[in-house]
Design a protein around this motif. Structure first.
Motif: not given
Length: 241
Positions: A131-132, A135, A139, A158-161, A163, A171-172
């Motif tokens: 995951q990192q 990300q 980022n 903006s609210t997407s995570a 994982r 994802l979503q």
């Protein structure tokens, strides 16, 4: 008649075996506790929900197109319309076009060994995308001025995570397996520079060079990213009354 020690031991062994069988039966409740059936059912459920979420996203996107079409027919104040369009672009609910850069991440071969001298034999976690890692790429692209980002076939907002569970991406509400492709619209040179200077990606590149984790950065030319088609409702925790 007194029991001999050998007979006494035999009786104790059979009694213990009976207790073990009873405990096993009570725990299993008629199921086979030595199989992964429950895990398989969970995996099937995740795949089913992922497919259903994909269908709901398509329906939601079609309805949103209809709403936008009706709003255009009605006509609005030009200043208000321009402000609304700017907000929609920032929120990811409009398509965005421009030059793009894509990054593809891939697990290393399962039997991979160190490619450079002095590196230890890899552990299983050293050979898969985490995951990192995803990300870090997302980022870095945002910090490089990306106007919009798509992970696999979904636009980020903006609210997407981002994982991961094991080596699968969630994802979503959708489930994906590697290779993972991330596409960003923006200035290609700034995007690639942001990737190169990211400390997290520099750390990831150590594993790319040592164990063969996949890493590919490409100029995609002119690309149009789709609008975000999922729900924009915020979900938050509530105190227990």
């Amino acid at each position: 008649m007194r029991l001999r020690p050998v007979r006494l031991l035999t009786v104790a062994v059979f009694a213990l075996a009976g207790l073990i069988f009873f405990t096993s039966f009570n725990t299993a409740k008629g199921t086979n506790i030595r199989t992964d059936t429950s895990l398989l059912k969970l995996s099937d459920l995740i795949q089913e929900r992922s497919h259903k979420n994909g269908q709901l996203e398509e329906t939601n996107s079609a309805i949103r197109d209809q709403v936008e079409s009706l709003a255009e027919r009605r006509g609005t104040d030009k200043a208000a319309d321009a402000k609304l369009t700017a907000l929609e672009k920032a929120s990811g609910t409009l398509k965005v076009s421009g030059d793009a850069v894509s990054v593809t991440l891939m697990d290393a071969p399962p039997n991979a060994g160190p490619k450079l001298p002095g590196y230890p034999e890899p552990q299983p976690n050293d050979l898969v995308i985490h995951q990192q890692d995803l990300q870090a790429v997302v980022n870095a692209l945002w910090s490089g001025g990306a106007q919009g980002i798509k992970v696999m076939d979904q636009r980020l907002i903006s609210t997407s995570a981002v994982r991961c569970v094991g080596n699968t991406l969630i994802l979503q509400g959708r489930v994906y397996s590697p290779p993972y492709k991330i596409t960003a619209v923006g200035d290609p040179e700034k995007l690639k520079k942001a990737l190169a200077v990211s400390p997290q990606i520099q750390n990831y590149m150590l594993y790319v060079n040592a164990y063969g984790l996949g890493w590919k950065v490409e100029d995609d030319g002119a690309v149009t990213l789709p609008a975000y088609s999922g729900t924009v409702d915020l979900h938050y925790a509530k105190p227990v009354e």
